[in-house]
Write an enzyme that holds these catalytic residues in place. Structure first.
Site, PDB file in Angstrom:
ATOM      1  N   ASP A  13     -20.377  -8.634  -3.825  1.00 33.14           N
ATOM      2  CA  ASP A  13     -20.242 -10.017  -4.301  1.00 33.14           C
ATOM      3  C   ASP A  13     -21.531 -10.798  -4.055  1.00 33.14           C
ATOM      4  OD1 ASP A  13     -18.943 -12.079  -5.492  1.00 33.14           O
ATOM      5  OD2 ASP A  13     -17.402 -12.344  -3.987  1.00 33.14           O
ATOM      6  N   HIS A 205      -9.877 -13.947  -0.245  1.00 31.03           N
ATOM      7  CA  HIS A 205     -11.286 -13.844  -0.655  1.00 31.03           C
ATOM      8  C   HIS A 205     -11.712 -15.267  -0.988  1.00 31.03           C
ATOM      9  CE1 HIS A 205     -14.660 -11.831  -2.958  1.00 31.03           C
ATOM     10  NE2 HIS A 205     -14.642 -13.009  -3.556  1.00 31.03           N
ATOM     11  N   CYS A 238     -19.811 -15.472  -7.904  1.00 34.27           N
ATOM     12  CA  CYS A 238     -19.553 -14.698  -9.113  1.00 34.27           C
ATOM     13  C   CYS A 238     -20.493 -15.158 -10.230  1.00 34.27           C
ATOM     14  CB  CYS A 238     -18.099 -14.886  -9.539  1.00 34.27           C
ATOM     15  SG  CYS A 238     -17.716 -14.154 -11.127  1.00 34.27           S
TER      16      CYS A 238
HETATM   17 ZN    ZN Z   1     -16.055 -13.451  -5.021  1.00 37.20          ZN
END
Ligand code: ZN
Length: 298
Positions: A13, A205, A238
């Site tokens: 990530d 998360h 992201c």
């Molecule tokens: Zn993430």
């Protein structure tokens, strides 16, 4: 109290959001050190097309190398589709992570499919991974709100969770991709998943876009989440979301847990060392706190 598992997602990530590609040997060094520190799971990379996301192009190679070394932590890999699963099975990924975005817009930007179609395909792919003898974790991305769509109805998020549970997929991660979550919401969602299935293993998360990251992590843990996905130095975001911010920093959470006498088995100075090296590599300050303040001397 159940131990909280730490799932380090920085190599995936964190690094996928960076403009530059980190050389494989540098990634290997960071992954090896984190995997040896006592954290439970390390996400090595994503089985996305290399031309689409060059930062993740060496994921197969990383797994091939690491598989020979038997690291202390379980290694996980993110799989986005059937082709990704083929690759993950070929290189022997022990824990396969898959996900669906509860936001139709985010889902289309990320996968080219709306939520419903993506959900059907991801569940089928997750079941194929399970059948192949792998551990599987499924996630709901944008579970707490979306940068494009704003609020995501709770019933939509829980509908995806229910579909996972119906399919026998009980390791579930609720992902705050955009960072819109607040602690009361996180607590409520985790509780609701556990009401649907008391045996579900819930992971949170959390992206710290608005400064509520650590509060959200504690909300999740207090409500019964048993694992948290974090990233070294708080790196991340992201690339397919509107405002990107990193995950809660791994070493910050480990620091918090250790202050309370929990997870004292994890080598916090080792994690701080990795976070500092990641900051040095990118030549900028990272959002995590503990790697800058240093550990409190006992
Ligand atoms: Zn993430």
């Amino acid at each position: 109290m159940r131990p909280i598992l730490i799932h380090e997602v920085g190599p995936r990530d964190g690094l996928q959001a960076e403009a530059t590609v980190v050389p494989t040997d540098v990634k290997l060094d960071w992954i090896r050190r984190v995997a040896a520190s006592g954290v439970d799971i390390v996400q090595v990379g994503s089985f996305v097309r290399g031309d689409k996301l060059p930062q993740m192009a060496d994921t197969d190679e990383l797994f091939r190398i690491l598989a020979k070394e038997h690291p202390r932590a379980v290694l996980s890999g993110l799989v986005l589709n059937e082709k990704g699963l083929e690759r993950a099975l070929e290189v022997g990924v022990p824990l396969i992570c898959l996900g669906v975005s509860a936001s139709d817009t985010h889902s289309r930007k990320n996968t080219g499919m709306g939520t419903d179609e993506a959900q059907r395909r991801i569940i089928a792919t997750a079941l194929a991974a399970k059948q192949a003898g792998r551990r599987v974790q499924v996630s709901v991305q944008s579970a707490f709100g979306c940068g494009f769509e704003g609020a995501i109805p709770e019933v939509r998020v829980l509908g995806i969770v229910a579909a996972y549970l119906d399919a026998g997929l009980t390791a579930i991660s609720l992902a705050d991709t955009a960072g819109h979550a607040y602690p009361e919401q996180v607590r409520r969602y985790v509780q609701q998943v556990l009401e649907l299935d008391a045996a579900a293993e819930v992971t949170a998360h959390i992206h710290d876009t608005f400064g509520l990251g650590m509060a959200n992590v504690y909300g999740a843990m207090e409500a019964g989440a048993t694992a948290i996905e974090t990233s070294f130095g708080g790196l991340g975001g992201c690339p397919f979301t509107k405002v990107a911010a990193g995950n809660v920093a791994t070493e910050d959470l480990v620091h918090g847990l250790q202050r309370a006498g929990r997870r004292t088995d994890i080598d916090l100075p080792a994690l701080i060392g990795v976070a500092r090296d990641v900051a040095t590599h990118f030549g900028r300050e990272l959002p995590g706190r503990v790697h800058r303040a240093g550990p409190i001397q006992p």
